[in-house]
Design a protein around this motif. Structure first.
Motif, mmCIF file in Angstrom:
data_model
loop_
_atom_site.group_PDB
_atom_site.id
_atom_site.type_symbol
_atom_site.label_atom_id
_atom_site.label_comp_id
_atom_site.label_asym_id
_atom_site.label_seq_id
_atom_site.Cartn_x
_atom_site.Cartn_y
_atom_site.Cartn_z
ATOM 1 N N ILE A 121 3.806 0.945 2.412
ATOM 2 C CA ILE A 121 3.484 0.028 3.531
ATOM 3 C C ILE A 121 3.193 -1.364 2.984
ATOM 4 O O ILE A 121 2.314 -1.536 2.131
ATOM 5 C CB ILE A 121 2.244 0.515 4.319
ATOM 6 N N PRO A 122 3.929 -2.382 3.476
ATOM 7 C CA PRO A 122 3.623 -3.732 2.994
ATOM 8 C C PRO A 122 2.380 -4.301 3.684
ATOM 9 O O PRO A 122 2.257 -4.228 4.907
ATOM 10 C CB PRO A 122 4.880 -4.535 3.382
ATOM 11 N N GLY A 123 1.450 -4.830 2.895
ATOM 12 C CA GLY A 123 0.284 -5.537 3.445
ATOM 13 C C GLY A 123 0.678 -6.972 3.711
ATOM 14 O O GLY A 123 0.554 -7.473 4.824
ATOM 15 N N GLU A 128 -13.025 -12.803 9.120
ATOM 16 C CA GLU A 128 -13.452 -12.737 10.526
ATOM 17 C C GLU A 128 -14.966 -12.952 10.672
ATOM 18 O O GLU A 128 -15.686 -12.070 11.156
ATOM 19 C CB GLU A 128 -13.060 -11.378 11.120
ATOM 20 N N ARG A 181 -2.336 -11.582 14.397
ATOM 21 C CA ARG A 181 -2.790 -10.449 15.207
ATOM 22 C C ARG A 181 -3.281 -9.337 14.286
ATOM 23 O O ARG A 181 -3.162 -9.440 13.069
ATOM 24 C CB ARG A 181 -1.609 -9.957 16.050
ATOM 25 N N ASN A 182 -3.811 -8.263 14.887
ATOM 26 C CA ASN A 182 -4.260 -7.136 14.075
ATOM 27 C C ASN A 182 -3.117 -6.619 13.210
ATOM 28 O O ASN A 182 -1.997 -6.475 13.697
ATOM 29 C CB ASN A 182 -4.750 -5.991 14.967
ATOM 30 N N GLY A 183 -3.405 -6.385 11.939
ATOM 31 C CA GLY A 183 -2.393 -5.832 11.041
ATOM 32 C C GLY A 183 -1.440 -6.871 10.492
ATOM 33 O O GLY A 183 -0.472 -6.532 9.802
ATOM 34 N N ALA A 184 -1.691 -8.163 10.756
ATOM 35 C CA ALA A 184 -0.772 -9.222 10.305
ATOM 36 C C ALA A 184 -0.820 -9.408 8.785
ATOM 37 O O ALA A 184 0.121 -9.936 8.196
ATOM 38 C CB ALA A 184 -1.111 -10.538 10.988
ATOM 39 N N GLY A 185 -1.927 -9.010 8.175
ATOM 40 C CA GLY A 185 -2.036 -9.145 6.718
ATOM 41 C C GLY A 185 -3.146 -10.091 6.279
ATOM 42 O O GLY A 185 -3.230 -10.457 5.101
ATOM 43 N N LYS A 186 -4.019 -10.465 7.192
ATOM 44 C CA LYS A 186 -5.067 -11.444 6.869
ATOM 45 C C LYS A 186 -6.036 -10.893 5.813
ATOM 46 O O LYS A 186 -6.283 -11.540 4.798
ATOM 47 C CB LYS A 186 -5.856 -11.823 8.142
ATOM 48 N N THR A 187 -6.563 -9.705 6.071
ATOM 49 C CA THR A 187 -7.523 -9.127 5.119
ATOM 50 C C THR A 187 -6.857 -8.905 3.768
ATOM 51 O O THR A 187 -7.460 -9.160 2.713
ATOM 52 C CB THR A 187 -8.078 -7.787 5.674
ATOM 53 N N THR A 188 -5.619 -8.469 3.784
ATOM 54 C CA THR A 188 -4.892 -8.261 2.524
ATOM 55 C C THR A 188 -4.815 -9.574 1.747
ATOM 56 O O THR A 188 -5.099 -9.622 0.546
ATOM 57 C CB THR A 188 -3.470 -7.719 2.813
ATOM 58 N N HIS A 205 -8.706 -14.305 14.798
ATOM 59 C CA HIS A 205 -7.589 -14.281 15.734
ATOM 60 C C HIS A 205 -7.928 -15.106 16.971
ATOM 61 O O HIS A 205 -7.318 -14.957 18.011
ATOM 62 C CB HIS A 205 -7.094 -12.866 16.059
ATOM 63 N N GLU A 235 -15.142 -8.109 5.725
ATOM 64 C CA GLU A 235 -15.254 -7.712 7.135
ATOM 65 C C GLU A 235 -16.598 -7.028 7.393
ATOM 66 O O GLU A 235 -17.256 -7.279 8.378
ATOM 67 C CB GLU A 235 -14.109 -6.755 7.485
ATOM 68 N N TYR A 252 0.897 -1.162 0.000
ATOM 69 C CA TYR A 252 0.000 0.000 0.000
ATOM 70 C C TYR A 252 0.939 1.216 0.000
ATOM 71 O O TYR A 252 1.384 1.635 1.069
ATOM 72 C CB TYR A 252 -0.859 0.030 1.252
HETATM 73 P P1 ATP Z 1 -7.039 -6.904 11.297
HETATM 74 O O1 ATP Z 1 -7.156 -8.162 12.079
HETATM 75 O O2 ATP Z 1 -6.814 -5.693 12.154
HETATM 76 O O3 ATP Z 1 -8.122 -6.726 10.275
HETATM 77 P P2 ATP Z 1 -5.236 -7.881 9.239
HETATM 78 O O4 ATP Z 1 -4.426 -9.040 9.696
HETATM 79 O O5 ATP Z 1 -6.442 -8.164 8.424
HETATM 80 O O6 ATP Z 1 -5.630 -6.987 10.489
HETATM 81 P P3 ATP Z 1 -4.491 -6.090 7.113
HETATM 82 O O7 ATP Z 1 -5.741 -5.282 7.230
HETATM 83 O O8 ATP Z 1 -4.337 -6.965 5.937
HETATM 84 O O9 ATP Z 1 -4.234 -6.942 8.434
HETATM 85 O O10 ATP Z 1 -3.260 -5.069 7.162
HETATM 86 C C1 ATP Z 1 -1.900 -5.457 6.935
HETATM 87 C C2 ATP Z 1 -1.039 -4.200 6.938
HETATM 88 O O11 ATP Z 1 -1.377 -3.383 5.815
HETATM 89 C C3 ATP Z 1 -1.223 -3.317 8.168
HETATM 90 O O12 ATP Z 1 0.017 -2.757 8.479
HETATM 91 C C4 ATP Z 1 -2.195 -2.261 7.709
HETATM 92 O O13 ATP Z 1 -2.001 -1.057 8.421
HETATM 93 C C5 ATP Z 1 -1.789 -2.094 6.254
HETATM 94 N N1 ATP Z 1 -2.933 -1.695 5.412
HETATM 95 C C6 ATP Z 1 -4.061 -2.402 5.181
HETATM 96 N N2 ATP Z 1 -4.885 -1.752 4.328
HETATM 97 C C7 ATP Z 1 -4.241 -0.584 4.006
HETATM 98 C C8 ATP Z 1 -4.561 0.518 3.157
HETATM 99 N N3 ATP Z 1 -5.686 0.551 2.462
HETATM 100 N N4 ATP Z 1 -3.651 1.514 3.076
HETATM 101 C C9 ATP Z 1 -2.492 1.474 3.775
HETATM 102 N N5 ATP Z 1 -2.123 0.456 4.587
HETATM 103 C C10 ATP Z 1 -2.989 -0.553 4.714
#
Ligand code: ATP
Length: 308
Positions: free
Chosen positions: A14-16, A158, A35-42, A189, A81, A11
């Motif tokens: 920032i690496p997803g 989730e 954990r939060n921000g681990a990259g699951k949604t990405t 999680h 989500e 992004y």
């Molecule tokens: P959560 O459990 O909080 O949903 P996650 O494991 O799904 O977290 P992601 O949402 O994939 O994690 O995010 C992975 C990384 O990419 C994080 O550092 C997040 O801040 C960043 N990120 C995600 N979406 C964007 C975006 N649209 N722009 C910039 N950074 C992003």
């Protein structure tokens, strides 16, 4: 069925996720844990073709997502989500509308929606306006819309988040049911949830895949024992290392004065008998009474904590 090959998604700066490779075979239910921000949604968004990878390849059913987006997307049902529900429609109207978008013919539409309503236990609320539904029902309608068009693959972001305990149990039941004839990937999680529902768990941390664990693996023929005995550490270590069943012996800190503690990796049994019996006989012969002997098991929780 789902393949990510050296996939990176940036992004901006920032690496997803970074250099993630994984394979989900047809029919498996796989949990993405992190954990939060681990990259699951990405990772899930990449699997659905919601956005392209910055590097690497995404394949669904052997087809490249970038080259065949329509074909790939037809194979996938997605619960994001925040499910894209139309609040002013009734459940039935909404599912019929989504089915139409997914190219279910007019003729087949009614029966298709009826089947989904039955499967997702939405009968009681089929005529209700979506905005009046509880969170649990809304989430089930979210899954129902993912099933429109009969995709083989279900991707659920989730699915139990924000549900009360009863709704959570019902949602897990539904995922288990769907896992019987779909390939399912979901993020969570909650360790116990993944353990209950999945045949494989993939642990992500800071955008990287750190572990992929087969939860159906049969126990191996080795076991790890933690043994504490009264006596001198060096002498006992040498003796334990000499046992035929012991593959590796390490010392560990003992909380009890006058004792020594060991972590032993052993063959469960060999021609001289069970490992535990051999250790018992050896230490008894050395006049080193055993104060504790327990099996060390790597729980998913321990693996998760170690990796995140
Ligand atoms: P959560 O459990 O909080 O949903 P996650 O494991 O799904 O977290 P992601 O949402 O994939 O994690 O995010 C992975 C990384 O990419 C994080 O550092 C997040 O801040 C960043 N990120 C995600 N979406 C964007 C975006 N649209 N722009 C910039 N950074 C992003």
């Amino acid at each position: 069925m789902i393949e990510l090959e050296h996939v990176t998604k940036m992004y901006g700066s920032i690496p997803g996720i970074r250099d993630v490779s994984l394979h989900v075979p047809q029919g498996q239910t796989v949990g993405l844990l992190g954990r939060n921000g681990a990259g699951k949604t990405t990772a899930l968004n990449l699997m659905t073709g919601y956005f392209p990878p910055t590097e690497g390849k995404v394949r669904i059913g052997g087809k490249d997502m970038m080259a065949n987006p329509r074909e790939c997307k037809r194979m996938i049902g997605y619960l994001p989500e925040r499910p894209p529900l139309y609040d002013e429609m009734t459940v039935e109207e909404y599912l019929s509308f989504v089915s139409e978008l997914r190219e279910v013919t007019r003729k087949a539409n009614k029966e298709h929606v009826n089947e989904i309503i039955e499967l997702c236990t939405l009968k009681d609320v089929r005529k209700r306006v979506i905005s009046h539904l509880s969170k649990g029902y809304r989430q089930r309608v979210g899954i129902a819309q993912a099933l429109c068009g009969s995709p083989d693959v279900l991707i659920l972001d989730e699915p139990t988040v924000g549900l009360d305990p009863r709704q959570t149990v019902e949602m897990r039941e539904l995922i288990r049911k769907l896992g019987k004839d779909h390939t399912v990937v979901f993020s969570s999680h909650i360790l116990s949830e993944v353990q209950q529902l999945c045949s494989r768990v993939i642990i992500l941390n800071a955008g990287q895949l750190v572990q992929s664990i087969d939860l159906t693996e049969k126990p191996t023929d080795t076991l790890k024992l933690r043994v504490r005995a009264a006596g001198r550490k060096e002498a006992l270590l040498g003796a334990l290392q000499g046992l035929p069943c012991v593959l590796r012996a390490e010392t560990a800190a003992s909380p009890e004065a006058g004792t020594a503690e060991f972590l032993l990796t052993c063959r469960t049994a060999d021609e001289q008998g069970r490992a535990t019996d051999q250790i018992f006989r050896l230490l008894a012969g050395l006049n080193a009474p055993i104060r504790m002997m327990t099996e060390e098991k790597d729980t998913l929780e321990e693996i998760f904590l170690r990796n995140t």
